[in-house]
Design an enzyme around this catalytic site. Structure first.
Site, PDB file in Angstrom:
ATOM      1  N   HIS A   1       0.786  -1.204   0.064  1.00 19.99           N
ATOM      2  CA  HIS A   1      -0.179  -0.122   0.094  1.00 19.99           C
ATOM      3  C   HIS A   1       0.888   1.166   0.061  1.00 19.99           C
ATOM      4  O   HIS A   1       0.590   2.205  -0.813  1.00 19.99           O
ATOM      5  CB  HIS A   1      -0.642   0.071   1.236  1.00 19.99           C
ATOM      6  CG  HIS A   1      -2.000  -1.089   1.566  1.00 19.99           C
ATOM      7  ND1 HIS A   1      -2.015  -1.760   2.586  1.00 19.99           N
ATOM      8  CD2 HIS A   1      -2.944  -1.419   0.534  1.00 19.99           C
ATOM      9  CE1 HIS A   1      -2.943  -2.791   2.453  1.00 19.99           C
ATOM     10  NE2 HIS A   1      -3.311  -2.523   1.264  1.00 19.99           N
TER      11      HIS A   1
ATOM     12  N   LYS B   1     -17.916  -6.295   6.568  1.00 19.78           N
ATOM     13  CA  LYS B   1     -16.701  -6.983   6.591  1.00 19.78           C
ATOM     14  C   LYS B   1     -16.175  -6.576   7.987  1.00 19.78           C
ATOM     15  O   LYS B   1     -15.639  -5.539   8.283  1.00 19.78           O
ATOM     16  CB  LYS B   1     -15.772  -6.357   5.682  1.00 19.78           C
ATOM     17  CG  LYS B   1     -14.700  -7.227   5.041  1.00 19.78           C
ATOM     18  CD  LYS B   1     -14.234  -6.560   3.761  1.00 19.78           C
ATOM     19  CE  LYS B   1     -12.824  -6.891   3.508  1.00 19.78           C
ATOM     20  NZ  LYS B   1     -12.262  -6.089   2.316  1.00 19.78           N
TER      21      LYS B   1
ATOM     22  N   ARG C   1      -1.868  -6.250  -8.276  1.00 20.81           N
ATOM     23  CA  ARG C   1      -0.630  -7.535  -7.970  1.00 20.81           C
ATOM     24  C   ARG C   1      -0.925  -8.571  -9.106  1.00 20.81           C
ATOM     25  O   ARG C   1       0.252  -9.165  -9.762  1.00 20.81           O
ATOM     26  CB  ARG C   1      -0.972  -8.072  -6.638  1.00 20.81           C
ATOM     27  CG  ARG C   1      -0.510  -7.087  -5.518  1.00 20.81           C
ATOM     28  CD  ARG C   1      -1.103  -7.471  -4.147  1.00 20.81           C
ATOM     29  NE  ARG C   1      -2.553  -7.315  -4.171  1.00 20.81           N
ATOM     30  CZ  ARG C   1      -3.246  -7.883  -3.139  1.00 20.81           C
ATOM     31  NH1 ARG C   1      -2.644  -8.127  -1.962  1.00 20.81           N
ATOM     32  NH2 ARG C   1      -4.514  -7.662  -3.063  1.00 20.81           N
TER      33      ARG C   1
ATOM     34  N   SER D   1      -2.751  -8.031   2.942  1.00 20.98           N
ATOM     35  CA  SER D   1      -2.857  -7.753   4.621  1.00 20.98           C
ATOM     36  C   SER D   1      -3.324  -8.947   5.013  1.00 20.98           C
ATOM     37  O   SER D   1      -3.196  -9.332   6.292  1.00 20.98           O
ATOM     38  CB  SER D   1      -4.083  -6.680   4.485  1.00 20.98           C
ATOM     39  OG  SER D   1      -3.642  -5.374   4.186  1.00 20.98           O
TER      40      SER D   1
HETATM   41  P1  ADP Z   1      -9.657  -3.797  -0.319  1.00 18.88           P
HETATM   42  O1  ADP Z   1     -10.632  -4.384   0.978  1.00 18.88           O
HETATM   43  O2  ADP Z   1     -10.305  -2.244  -0.653  1.00 18.88           O
HETATM   44  O3  ADP Z   1      -9.355  -4.607  -1.278  1.00 18.88           O
HETATM   45  P2  ADP Z   1      -7.088  -3.395   0.755  1.00 18.88           P
HETATM   46  O4  ADP Z   1      -6.574  -2.785   1.945  1.00 18.88           O
HETATM   47  O5  ADP Z   1      -6.826  -4.815   0.659  1.00 18.88           O
HETATM   48  O6  ADP Z   1      -8.480  -3.014   0.401  1.00 18.88           O
HETATM   49  O7  ADP Z   1      -6.220  -2.870  -0.644  1.00 18.88           O
HETATM   50  C1  ADP Z   1      -6.426  -1.690  -1.004  1.00 18.88           C
HETATM   51  C2  ADP Z   1      -5.548  -1.248  -2.355  1.00 18.88           C
HETATM   52  O8  ADP Z   1      -4.220  -1.848  -2.244  1.00 18.88           O
HETATM   53  C3  ADP Z   1      -6.419  -2.626  -3.552  1.00 18.88           C
HETATM   54  O9  ADP Z   1      -6.398  -1.672  -4.779  1.00 18.88           O
HETATM   55  C4  ADP Z   1      -5.318  -3.646  -3.420  1.00 18.88           C
HETATM   56  O10 ADP Z   1      -5.209  -4.091  -4.569  1.00 18.88           O
HETATM   57  C5  ADP Z   1      -3.988  -2.644  -2.950  1.00 18.88           C
HETATM   58  N1  ADP Z   1      -2.984  -3.447  -2.550  1.00 18.88           N
HETATM   59  C6  ADP Z   1      -3.110  -4.404  -1.624  1.00 18.88           C
HETATM   60  N2  ADP Z   1      -1.935  -5.089  -1.252  1.00 18.88           N
HETATM   61  C7  ADP Z   1      -0.900  -4.595  -2.336  1.00 18.88           C
HETATM   62  C8  ADP Z   1       0.342  -4.760  -2.400  1.00 18.88           C
HETATM   63  N3  ADP Z   1       1.100  -5.812  -1.937  1.00 18.88           N
HETATM   64  N4  ADP Z   1       0.907  -4.047  -3.675  1.00 18.88           N
HETATM   65  C9  ADP Z   1       0.249  -3.161  -4.400  1.00 18.88           C
HETATM   66  N5  ADP Z   1      -0.994  -2.927  -4.207  1.00 18.88           N
HETATM   67  C10 ADP Z   1      -1.554  -3.682  -3.190  1.00 18.88           C
END
Ligand code: ADP
Length: 152
Positions: free
Chosen positions: A18, A42, A91, A129
């Protein structure tokens, strides 16, 4: 017109993936709103307060970034903030399929919105995450996966 983007996510917890997307997106926009989505269905692992605290710790001093929270549709939040870009990270092809559906539906509901995708950096392609949460639950060390300053 200012280029305002929203980066919506759960950030449960924030990872280096992120962090990398946010930093690399900064030159593209005048303002970036990092927004923790509150989703009643969620259940999060970390409280909203904790997730906001981490985001503020990392990005709070950057004048181009605002950290906040929202509930409801992301496009409604974007409208309220005059944001015309949604930022997301990609990803894998699974991310792409998921994001394509949401991005295209959002476009149909709010034609002025553009979803902008940044590819993740190769070293973060496996980082999520949910895996970080699993490691924490089992007492592992996640320091290399989360931004400096994020402690548990
Ligand atoms: P959500 O529940 O909305 O998917 P996340 O916090 O899991 O929320 O992810 C937010 C954004 O960050 C999404 O666009 C996700 O694809 C991106 N993201 C998550 N992990 C990574 C990573 N390792 N590298 C790049 N982008 C990521």
């Amino acid at each position: 017109m200012q280029r305002i983007a929203v980066f919506p996510g759960s950030f449960d917890p924030i990872t280096r993936g992120h962090e990398s997307v946010i930093k690399r997106a900064l030159p593209l926009f005048d303002r970036l709103i990092v927004a923790v989505g509150e989703n009643g269905e969620k259940k999060s692992f970390f409280s909203l307060e904790t997730r906001l605290k981490w985001l503020n710790l990392i990005f709070g001093n950057d004048p181009g970034i605002r950290v906040t929270t929202y509930s409801g549709l992301t496009i409604d939040f974007c409208r309220a903030e005059n944001a015309t870009f949604i930022l997301r990270g990609l990803r894998t092809s699974a991310d792409f399929e998921f994001e394509r559906g949401i991005g295209q539906m959002n476009k149909m509901m709010y034609p002025d919105i553009e979803t902008v995708f940044l590819l993740c950096e190769p070293e973060y392609a496996a980082l999520s995450s949910s895996i970080v949460r699993d490691i924490i639950r089992n007492g592992g060390d996640v320091r290399q996966f989360v931004p400096v300053g994020v402690t548990f």
